[in-house]
Scaffold this motif. Structure first.
Motif, mmCIF file in Angstrom:
data_model
loop_
_atom_site.group_PDB
_atom_site.id
_atom_site.type_symbol
_atom_site.label_atom_id
_atom_site.label_comp_id
_atom_site.label_asym_id
_atom_site.label_seq_id
_atom_site.Cartn_x
_atom_site.Cartn_y
_atom_site.Cartn_z
ATOM 1 N N ALA A 252 4.836 -0.492 11.899
ATOM 2 C CA ALA A 252 4.047 -0.135 10.795
ATOM 3 C C ALA A 252 4.288 0.867 9.827
ATOM 4 O O ALA A 252 4.414 0.641 8.676
ATOM 5 C CB ALA A 252 2.623 0.142 11.358
ATOM 6 N N ASP A 253 5.070 1.690 10.445
ATOM 7 C CA ASP A 253 5.461 3.051 9.415
ATOM 8 C C ASP A 253 6.641 2.540 8.752
ATOM 9 O O ASP A 253 7.111 2.949 7.713
ATOM 10 C CB ASP A 253 5.879 4.099 10.571
ATOM 11 C CG ASP A 253 4.833 4.768 11.027
ATOM 12 O OD1 ASP A 253 3.729 4.527 10.391
ATOM 13 O OD2 ASP A 253 4.847 5.328 11.889
ATOM 14 N N ALA A 254 7.452 1.231 9.225
ATOM 15 C CA ALA A 254 8.505 1.072 8.400
ATOM 16 C C ALA A 254 8.316 -0.188 7.226
ATOM 17 O O ALA A 254 9.070 -0.602 6.718
ATOM 18 C CB ALA A 254 9.596 0.119 9.179
ATOM 19 N N LEU A 255 6.834 -0.397 7.186
ATOM 20 C CA LEU A 255 6.310 -1.439 6.155
ATOM 21 C C LEU A 255 6.632 -0.960 4.798
ATOM 22 O O LEU A 255 6.991 -1.739 3.971
ATOM 23 C CB LEU A 255 4.841 -1.859 6.615
ATOM 24 C CG LEU A 255 4.514 -2.430 7.494
ATOM 25 C CD1 LEU A 255 3.184 -2.692 7.799
ATOM 26 C CD2 LEU A 255 5.259 -3.895 7.549
ATOM 27 N N PRO A 256 6.238 0.428 4.418
ATOM 28 C CA PRO A 256 6.650 0.696 2.973
ATOM 29 C C PRO A 256 7.805 0.467 2.627
ATOM 30 O O PRO A 256 8.091 0.034 1.312
ATOM 31 C CB PRO A 256 5.906 2.336 3.017
ATOM 32 C CG PRO A 256 5.201 2.198 4.144
ATOM 33 C CD PRO A 256 5.741 1.575 5.287
ATOM 34 N N ALA A 257 9.031 1.064 3.455
ATOM 35 C CA ALA A 257 10.381 0.968 2.864
ATOM 36 C C ALA A 257 10.683 -0.550 2.968
ATOM 37 O O ALA A 257 11.543 -1.017 2.059
ATOM 38 C CB ALA A 257 11.150 1.636 3.583
ATOM 39 N N THR A 258 10.172 -1.361 3.811
ATOM 40 C CA THR A 258 10.438 -2.762 3.961
ATOM 41 C C THR A 258 10.180 -3.678 2.765
ATOM 42 O O THR A 258 10.668 -4.320 2.135
ATOM 43 C CB THR A 258 9.891 -3.485 5.085
ATOM 44 O OG1 THR A 258 10.313 -2.743 6.309
ATOM 45 C CG2 THR A 258 10.098 -4.828 5.207
ATOM 46 N N VAL A 259 8.883 -3.205 2.339
ATOM 47 C CA VAL A 259 8.247 -4.008 1.009
ATOM 48 C C VAL A 259 8.967 -3.588 -0.236
ATOM 49 O O VAL A 259 9.299 -4.300 -0.927
ATOM 50 C CB VAL A 259 6.793 -3.434 0.903
ATOM 51 C CG1 VAL A 259 6.094 -4.113 -0.328
ATOM 52 C CG2 VAL A 259 5.914 -4.238 2.133
ATOM 53 N N ALA A 260 9.216 -2.180 -0.291
ATOM 54 C CA ALA A 260 10.019 -1.664 -1.402
ATOM 55 C C ALA A 260 11.330 -2.292 -1.814
ATOM 56 O O ALA A 260 11.955 -2.813 -2.817
ATOM 57 C CB ALA A 260 10.014 -0.272 -1.342
ATOM 58 N N SER A 261 11.953 -2.447 -0.413
ATOM 59 C CA SER A 261 13.345 -3.207 -0.493
ATOM 60 C C SER A 261 12.945 -4.858 -1.036
ATOM 61 O O SER A 261 13.876 -5.168 -1.636
ATOM 62 C CB SER A 261 14.091 -2.861 0.490
ATOM 63 O OG SER A 261 14.094 -4.000 1.518
ATOM 64 N N LEU A 262 12.146 -5.413 -0.387
ATOM 65 C CA LEU A 262 11.974 -6.671 -0.601
ATOM 66 C C LEU A 262 11.822 -7.026 -2.176
ATOM 67 O O LEU A 262 12.125 -7.825 -2.788
ATOM 68 C CB LEU A 262 10.765 -7.432 0.254
ATOM 69 C CG LEU A 262 10.915 -7.490 1.632
ATOM 70 C CD1 LEU A 262 9.696 -7.990 2.389
ATOM 71 C CD2 LEU A 262 11.913 -8.804 1.738
ATOM 72 N N VAL A 263 10.973 -6.043 -2.675
ATOM 73 C CA VAL A 263 10.309 -6.126 -4.340
ATOM 74 C C VAL A 263 11.677 -5.957 -5.056
ATOM 75 O O VAL A 263 11.795 -6.501 -6.116
ATOM 76 C CB VAL A 263 9.135 -5.165 -4.492
ATOM 77 C CG1 VAL A 263 9.109 -4.878 -5.944
ATOM 78 C CG2 VAL A 263 7.941 -5.657 -3.665
ATOM 79 N N ALA A 264 12.384 -5.132 -4.641
ATOM 80 C CA ALA A 264 13.613 -4.463 -5.305
ATOM 81 C C ALA A 264 14.451 -5.591 -5.427
ATOM 82 O O ALA A 264 15.376 -5.860 -6.489
ATOM 83 C CB ALA A 264 14.260 -3.271 -4.849
#
Ligand SMILES: NC(=O)C1=CN([C@@H]2O[C@H](COP(=O)(O)OP(=O)(O)OC[C@H]3O[C@@H](n4cnc5c(N)ncnc54)[C@H](O)[C@@H]3O)[C@@H](O)[C@H]2O)[C@@H](O)CC1
Ligand SMILES: Nc1ncnc2c1ncn2[C@@H]1O[C@H](COP(=O)(O)OP(=O)(O)O)[C@@H](O)[C@H]1O
Ligand SMILES: [K+]
Length: 513
Positions: free
Chosen positions: A499-511
């Motif tokens: 769960a804590d890794a979700l923000p960075a994961t989403v940011a990298s997918l969007v980027a």
């Protein structure tokens, strides 16, 4: 996105091209040979003298292997074809022989099976061209015996000794459904022609495919594919990135009905995932003591009633047959979930129904309900609908049983596992994004919260477009798997870390998109 087509669709697309005299087999086998050379170059300095063994069956799959063998022999590789059937593709055999390849007629001398297997195991490359999309049932006869002997000779390990390259598909798998009903030689790479086949993406066969290469041979496939697999770029592009006029309600409110005094952690995990995945707001509805735990972990959560754009019902709620009566206390748990789900079926709000929530369902459900069982929970659900099915049957044919659950309930079904299979009204997905480390308690609760946030962000659209819930569910499986990998690459992960890794994961997918 990878799109996979059933064998019959591939054949139908091939037919007019073959009639027009297009050299499909030459295209396929040349691309196959080039892939073998590329793989060899990555592993050894000189190609000359490298040993290639072709396992050749009676049909065109064997023809592909023989033609590729001819190309490789002309480049100076030592190529031996092992014929497992009396018949072999005439043109392919002639091409191999004229290029200087050797031929071993194993079908005529089955006593040599062990020796041939030992020789193949010590080659540089084995091409598995025994059967392709023309196979009927599990491998049989000399082909089956050779695979068993070769698997023994390799010590059952992929990656040791000869590199195995499957031609079109690992011989003997169900091309359309990924079933494995007999011996199959695990491949390090599969080179498939025209389009991916569903069986290459579906467990249990998917675990025998290795790296997948799809070769374009000029087919135009029409209609909808039988199965899809989303890739990172698809998910990044579709992610609901907020704009300057967005506010928390337009970004989506997740209503969470989860957790009991026995299982409070599930509510914390689902709430954390929904918050970390970017929900506009998370409302918690459940027992007071659990609510305190949720708020202690995530002060962003709101414990008051109000507008909700997607529900998550069931994490940490035991199935109804385990309910001992205490879970309804405090206005939460099972009793709340039961009341809420009844009302939700009538309304137009997407919902994730997980764990204990599954036992409360009263079909028909709308397609914007996404059920998230693992194989054991799917067994229970199907048996309640009169299907005589066991967990092992679900694991042996996950697409078949996820589809059956969709037919029986009307809901979109996300079947969790090493490969996550999703079935909705306009198609199916198979996602293989997660490291096996993700199989840990609480990981499913994280997925439920994440999916809830993704559905809330596109709530109205999900209700309008019946197929969208499945696409979003498949995307959630991808994000979940990638977050697990990001949380601790190559090692163990705890559910809360995912769960804590979700923000960075989403940011990298969007980027990346
Ligand atoms: N038609 C074409 O020109 C093209 C065909 N392609 C290749 O052709 C393949 C399909 O060829 P076919 O339709 O000839 O079929 P296959 O080569 O897949 O297999 C059919 C043969 O295998 C034997 N067989 C069937 N089931 C078996 C089992 N369970 N155990 C042992 N032997 C079994 C049968 O004797 C049958 O003749 C594709 O997978 C692909 O590799 C590609 O080259 C693309 C172009
Ligand atoms: N072998 C595996 N490889 C990768 N992911 C897996 C594997 N087994 C299970 N998973 C994933 O781990 C999660 C486990 O969820 P679940 O079984 O509901 O656990 P829990 O109920 O404890 O949260 C699911 O998302 C599932 O897809
Ligand atoms: K094959």
């Amino acid at each position: 996105m990878i799109e996979a087509w059933n064998a019959a669709d591939v054949r139908a697309a091939e037919a007019p091209l073959l009639e027009a005299g297009e050299p499909l087999m030459e295209r396929a086998s040349f691309a196959l040979a080039m892939q073998v050379l590329a793989d060899l170059r990555a592993r050894r300095r000189h190609l000359r003298g490298a040993r290639v063994v072709l396992l050749v069956g009676a049909g065109n799959n064997g023809g592909d292997a023989l033609h590729a063998g001819g190309v490789l022999a002309r480049r100076g590789l030592a190529v031996t074809a092992v014929l497992v059937s009396e018949r072999a593709h005439t043109g392919g055999l002639a091409a191999l022989r004229s290029a200087g390849g050797r031929v071993v007629e194993l079908f005529a001398d089955p006593a040599r099976t062990a020796a041939v297997a030992a020789d193949a195991a010590s080659a540089d490359v084995v091409l598995d061209g025994m059967v392709g999309i023309g196979a009927r049932g599990a491998l049989r006869g000399p082909a089956a015996d050779l695979v068993t002997a070769l698997t023994d000779a390799r010590g059952g390990r992929r990656g040791s000794g000869a590199r195995v390259v499957a031609v079109d598909l690992p011989s003997g798998i169900g091309a359309d459904d990924g079933t494995v009903d007999g011996p199959v030689l695990p491949a390090d790479r599969t080179v498939t022609f025209g389009a991916a086949k569903p069986g290459l993406l579906l467990p249990p066969a998917a675990h025998l495919v290795g790296e997948l290469t799809v070769v374009d041979i000029g087919l135009s496939l029409e209609g909808a594919p039988a199965l899809r697999r989303l890739e990172a770029v698809d998910v990044g592009r579709a992610w609901p990135v907020p704009g300057p006029t967005d506010q928390k309600y337009s970004r989506g409110v997740v209503g969470l009905v989860a957790g009991t005094s026995t299982y409070p952690g599930a509510a914390v995990l689902s709430a954390s995932a929904a918050v970390r995945a970017g929900a506009g707001m998370v409302r918690y509805r459940g027992p007071g003591a659990v609510g305190h735990a949720v708020l202690a972990a995530r002060p962003e959560v709101v414990a008051a009633p109000g507008r909700v754009q997607s529900w998550v019902v069931g994490p940490g709620v035991p199935p109804s047959d385990e309910d001992d009566g205490q879970h309804g206390r405090g206005g939460g748990g099972l009793a709340a979930a039961r009341g809420d789900l009844g009302g939700m079926s009538q309304g137009a709000t997407p919902a994730v129904v997980d764990a204990g929530g599954l036992s409360l369902l009263e079909p028909p459900c709308p397609p914007w309900f996404v059920l998230t069982p693992h194989a054991g929970e799917l067994e229970t659900l199907l048996r309640r609908h009169g299907e005589d099915v066991h967990r092992r049957d679900v694991e042996a044919a996950p697409l078949r049983w996820a589809r059956r659950a969709h037919e029986l309930t009307g809901a979109t079904v996300l079947l969790k596992g090493g490969v996550t299979v999703v079935v909705g009204p306009s198609g199916a997905y198979a996602q293989a994004d997660a490291p096996a480390w993700l199989s840990t308690a609480g990981a499913g609760d994280v997925l439920a919260g994440l999916l809830g946030a993704m559905l809330a962000a596109r709530s109205a659209e999900v209700v309008e477009r019946p197929g969208l819930a499945a696409e979003i569910a498949a995307a959630a499986a991808l994000v979940h798997g990638r977050a697990a990998e990001r949380a601790n690459p190559g090692g163990p992960v705890a559910a809360l870390d995912v769960a804590d890794a979700l923000p960075a994961t989403v940011a990298s997918l969007v980027a990346q998109a």
